[in-house]
Write an enzyme that holds these catalytic residues in place. Structure first.
Site, mmCIF file in Angstrom:
data_model
loop_
_atom_site.group_PDB
_atom_site.id
_atom_site.type_symbol
_atom_site.label_atom_id
_atom_site.label_comp_id
_atom_site.label_asym_id
_atom_site.label_seq_id
_atom_site.Cartn_x
_atom_site.Cartn_y
_atom_site.Cartn_z
ATOM 1 N N HIS A 16 0.789 -1.260 -0.047
ATOM 2 C CA HIS A 16 -0.065 0.212 -0.023
ATOM 3 C C HIS A 16 0.740 1.192 0.103
ATOM 4 O O HIS A 16 0.546 2.068 -0.783
ATOM 5 C CB HIS A 16 -0.876 0.064 1.252
ATOM 6 C CG HIS A 16 -2.058 -0.979 1.172
ATOM 7 N ND1 HIS A 16 -2.425 -1.719 2.473
ATOM 8 C CD2 HIS A 16 -2.946 -1.257 0.412
ATOM 9 C CE1 HIS A 16 -3.024 -2.409 2.154
ATOM 10 N NE2 HIS A 16 -3.769 -2.267 0.859
ATOM 11 N N LYS A 30 -18.456 -6.511 7.094
ATOM 12 C CA LYS A 30 -17.140 -7.144 7.176
ATOM 13 C C LYS A 30 -16.463 -6.983 8.381
ATOM 14 O O LYS A 30 -16.434 -5.919 8.838
ATOM 15 C CB LYS A 30 -16.238 -6.592 5.729
ATOM 16 C CG LYS A 30 -14.923 -7.631 5.624
ATOM 17 C CD LYS A 30 -14.099 -6.806 4.510
ATOM 18 C CE LYS A 30 -12.908 -7.759 4.254
ATOM 19 N NZ LYS A 30 -12.170 -7.004 3.260
ATOM 20 N N ARG A 48 -1.966 -5.908 -8.775
ATOM 21 C CA ARG A 48 -0.544 -6.800 -8.447
ATOM 22 C C ARG A 48 -0.417 -8.041 -9.761
ATOM 23 O O ARG A 48 0.487 -8.600 -9.849
ATOM 24 C CB ARG A 48 -0.779 -7.592 -7.028
ATOM 25 C CG ARG A 48 -0.906 -6.766 -5.810
ATOM 26 C CD ARG A 48 -1.595 -7.491 -4.690
ATOM 27 N NE ARG A 48 -3.040 -7.759 -4.988
ATOM 28 C CZ ARG A 48 -3.745 -8.214 -4.093
ATOM 29 N NH1 ARG A 48 -3.329 -8.178 -2.671
ATOM 30 N NH2 ARG A 48 -4.936 -8.259 -4.363
ATOM 31 N N SER A 60 -3.335 -7.744 2.370
ATOM 32 C CA SER A 60 -3.848 -7.534 3.757
ATOM 33 C C SER A 60 -4.155 -8.846 4.420
ATOM 34 O O SER A 60 -3.609 -8.965 5.500
ATOM 35 C CB SER A 60 -4.576 -6.559 3.990
ATOM 36 O OG SER A 60 -4.131 -5.190 3.688
#
Length: 172
Positions: A29, A53, A102, A139
């Site tokens: 990040h 979440k 990514r 993460s």
């Protein structure tokens, strides 16, 4: 979108948002944040609040950690939001969303989101490929490794490592 504030003689301020959950913020990040901060007059790192979440860190904790690690960048501001990122952009006069990619799988999903955001609100998306050093980093993986006592010291900033280690050991 409404006109953006002027920055300098007659030049609109270039503003972007880098949205995410940042639970926790990783070195991947920070790589994207730092590079985006070099491109824009102001970069808002916006923590997406998803009530459905469960997160390891509360929004206030994530905000504090992000403020600490982005302090060296004078043009980075940390905020949080609920709802659509394009509504956040409209409300804050932000014309660009910065997203780190990514892998090709990230691109497939993010391209659809970018096209939808452009169609909904005229907000553009800048795709920034991640540094290969962080191409595997997520993460969720960092949290999982930390929960099992693995070494994540090269994956997160030091302030995050301390809090993550404390939190992960308390969760077990």
């Amino acid at each position: 979108m409404t006109p953006t504030p002027l920055d300098g003689p007659g030049r609109p301020m270039r503003r972007a948002v880098c949205p995410g959950s940042f639970d926790p913020v990783t070195n991947g990040h920070l790589d994207i944040i730092g590079r985006a901060a070099d491109l824009y007059d102001e970069l808002v790192v916006a923590i997406f609040v998803n009530q459905s979440k469960s997160s390891l860190f509360a929004v206030d904790e994530r905000r504090e950690l992000l403020e600490e690690v982005t302090a060296p960048y004078g043009n980075v501001r940390v905020d949080s939001f609920e709802g659509l990122v394009v509504d956040y952009c409209r409300d804050n006069e932000i014309a660009v969303i910065v997203k780190g990619l990514r892998a090709v799988s990230d691109f497939d999903y993010e391209l659809q989101m970018a096209q939808m955001n452009r169609g909904l609100a005229g907000v553009d998306t800048l795709f920034m490929p991640t540094n290969p050093e962080y191409s595997f980093l997520a993460s969720s993986l960092v949290k999982e490794i930390a929960r099992w006592g693995g070494d994540v010291s090269r994956l997160v900033p030091q302030n995050v490592l301390k809090r993550l280690t404390e939190r992960a050991s308390a969760v077990q």
